[in-house]
Design an enzyme around this catalytic site. Structure first.
Site, mmCIF file in Angstrom:
data_model
loop_
_atom_site.group_PDB
_atom_site.id
_atom_site.type_symbol
_atom_site.label_atom_id
_atom_site.label_comp_id
_atom_site.label_asym_id
_atom_site.label_seq_id
_atom_site.Cartn_x
_atom_site.Cartn_y
_atom_site.Cartn_z
ATOM 1 N N LYS A 13 -8.992 8.567 -5.210
ATOM 2 C CA LYS A 13 -9.544 9.579 -4.300
ATOM 3 C C LYS A 13 -8.973 10.974 -4.547
ATOM 4 O O LYS A 13 -9.696 11.949 -4.414
ATOM 5 C CB LYS A 13 -9.416 9.154 -2.836
ATOM 6 C CG LYS A 13 -8.060 9.277 -2.238
ATOM 7 C CD LYS A 13 -8.058 8.754 -0.820
ATOM 8 C CE LYS A 13 -6.683 8.251 -0.448
ATOM 9 N NZ LYS A 13 -5.574 9.178 -0.680
ATOM 10 N N ARG A 88 -4.749 9.045 8.246
ATOM 11 C CA ARG A 88 -4.245 7.798 7.689
ATOM 12 C C ARG A 88 -4.044 6.747 8.777
ATOM 13 O O ARG A 88 -3.719 5.600 8.485
ATOM 14 C CB ARG A 88 -2.907 8.154 7.092
ATOM 15 C CG ARG A 88 -2.351 7.503 5.877
ATOM 16 C CD ARG A 88 -3.022 7.662 4.592
ATOM 17 N NE ARG A 88 -2.131 7.348 3.510
ATOM 18 C CZ ARG A 88 -1.896 8.150 2.475
ATOM 19 N NH1 ARG A 88 -2.496 9.301 2.389
ATOM 20 N NH2 ARG A 88 -1.090 7.770 1.529
ATOM 21 N N ARG A 127 0.205 4.762 -13.578
ATOM 22 C CA ARG A 127 0.603 6.078 -13.088
ATOM 23 C C ARG A 127 2.126 6.171 -12.990
ATOM 24 O O ARG A 127 2.722 7.207 -13.263
ATOM 25 C CB ARG A 127 -0.036 6.339 -11.713
ATOM 26 C CG ARG A 127 0.206 7.747 -11.220
ATOM 27 C CD ARG A 127 -0.637 8.071 -10.008
ATOM 28 N NE ARG A 127 -0.085 7.503 -8.790
ATOM 29 C CZ ARG A 127 -0.689 7.564 -7.609
ATOM 30 N NH1 ARG A 127 -1.877 8.115 -7.503
ATOM 31 N NH2 ARG A 127 -0.127 7.047 -6.548
ATOM 32 N N ARG A 133 6.631 8.869 -10.318
ATOM 33 C CA ARG A 133 6.696 9.090 -8.870
ATOM 34 C C ARG A 133 7.629 8.081 -8.239
ATOM 35 O O ARG A 133 7.636 6.910 -8.609
ATOM 36 C CB ARG A 133 5.296 8.922 -8.250
ATOM 37 C CG ARG A 133 4.549 10.228 -8.143
ATOM 38 C CD ARG A 133 3.131 10.001 -7.676
ATOM 39 N NE ARG A 133 3.023 9.362 -6.375
ATOM 40 C CZ ARG A 133 1.934 9.456 -5.600
ATOM 41 N NH1 ARG A 133 0.921 10.188 -5.984
ATOM 42 N NH2 ARG A 133 1.886 8.825 -4.464
ATOM 43 N N ARG A 144 2.954 0.029 0.197
ATOM 44 C CA ARG A 144 1.917 1.026 0.493
ATOM 45 C C ARG A 144 0.555 0.364 0.714
ATOM 46 O O ARG A 144 -0.218 0.793 1.571
ATOM 47 C CB ARG A 144 1.835 2.067 -0.638
ATOM 48 C CG ARG A 144 3.062 2.983 -0.641
ATOM 49 C CD ARG A 144 3.170 3.763 -1.924
ATOM 50 N NE ARG A 144 2.116 4.741 -2.034
ATOM 51 C CZ ARG A 144 1.587 5.142 -3.177
ATOM 52 N NH1 ARG A 144 1.989 4.634 -4.306
ATOM 53 N NH2 ARG A 144 0.647 6.043 -3.175
HETATM 54 P P1 AMP Z 1 -0.646 9.981 -1.130
HETATM 55 O O1 AMP Z 1 -0.367 10.916 -2.264
HETATM 56 O O2 AMP Z 1 -1.828 10.390 -0.321
HETATM 57 O O3 AMP Z 1 -0.728 8.546 -1.587
HETATM 58 O O4 AMP Z 1 0.616 10.074 -0.133
HETATM 59 C C1 AMP Z 1 1.921 9.760 -0.570
HETATM 60 C C2 AMP Z 1 2.797 9.448 0.634
HETATM 61 O O5 AMP Z 1 2.856 10.588 1.506
HETATM 62 C C3 AMP Z 1 2.316 8.297 1.508
HETATM 63 O O6 AMP Z 1 2.711 7.035 1.006
HETATM 64 C C4 AMP Z 1 3.003 8.647 2.839
HETATM 65 O O7 AMP Z 1 4.381 8.337 2.785
HETATM 66 C C5 AMP Z 1 2.871 10.149 2.878
HETATM 67 N N1 AMP Z 1 1.604 10.582 3.531
HETATM 68 C C6 AMP Z 1 0.555 11.228 2.953
HETATM 69 N N2 AMP Z 1 -0.410 11.485 3.841
HETATM 70 C C7 AMP Z 1 0.020 10.977 5.020
HETATM 71 C C8 AMP Z 1 -0.537 10.908 6.327
HETATM 72 N N3 AMP Z 1 -1.756 11.400 6.605
HETATM 73 N N4 AMP Z 1 0.202 10.312 7.295
HETATM 74 C C9 AMP Z 1 1.421 9.816 7.042
HETATM 75 N N5 AMP Z 1 1.995 9.831 5.840
HETATM 76 C C10 AMP Z 1 1.319 10.415 4.818
#
Ligand code: AMP
Length: 186
Positions: A13, A88, A127, A133, A144
């Protein structure tokens, strides 16, 4: 065009949202990118969020809602946007709806990328090797995905009830997936 992108980690996404936003000339707001940037710059938000991110847990709703509220209030979403990674949780989706009401913004679609667990694992491990990361280790990937099932999956139903959920099969080539998204949001 005002969109939110939904999908598990590794669904593609982020990549698709960035490309669509570029082509449409609208803002791409990635909550994950914002948080990683805050961690890197060692801001107060970064200090609060860092530990949750590296464990694969969600940052608490109140903190995350405050960050998004700042972006919505800034007016920078006025020309159209894609929110990627937010909301989320159901409380985040509800808070977002209330924020949009206050600012006279309406959401056109919630685009959901559907991808099998096997594909997700294969992609995230790839990745991990490339991007290094902190949250792409096997244990954290599992966490996750589990967090997605328990805390994020219910917002699919939330947007389905609002009749704005659009489901896209996220398994093909990035090109094919992109074309399907363009068609679904045109
Ligand atoms: P992402 O890059 O979107 O996979 O986000 C990486 C990490 O950031 C997630 O595993 C969460 O720890 C945190 N994170 C990102 N967006 C949110 C959100 N809307 N609410 C809570 N934690 C978030």
């Amino acid at each position: 065009m005002n969109l939110v992108f939904l999908g598990p980690p590794g669904s593609g996404k982020g990549t698709q949202a960035a490309r669509l936003a570029r082509e449409l000339g609208i803002v791409h707001l990635s909550s994950g990118d914002m948080l990683r940037e805050a961690v890197r710059r060692e801001t107060e938000l970064g200090r609060k969020a860092g530990e949750y991110i590296s464990k694969g847990e969600l940052v608490p709703d109140d903190l995350m809602i405050e960050v998004i509220e700042e972006n919505v209030s800034s007016g920078k979403l006025g020309g159209g946007f894609i929110l990627d990674g937010f909301p989320r949780t159901v409380p985040q989706a509800e808070a977002l709806g209330a924020m949009f009401d206050r600012h006279g913004i309406s959401l056109d679609k919630a685009v959901l990328l559907r991808v099998s667990t096997e594909t997700i694992f294969a992609r995230l491990k790839g990745r991990a090797a490339q991007e290094n990361r902190s949250d792409d280790t096997e244990e954290v990937i599992r966490r996750r995905l589990d967090v997605y099932e328990k805390q994020t999956r219910p917002i699919e139903e939330f947007y389905r009830r609002e009749s704005i959920l659009t489901e896209i099969k996220g398994e093909g080539t990035p090109e094919n997936v992109f074309d399907a998204i363009v068609e679904a949001t045109a």
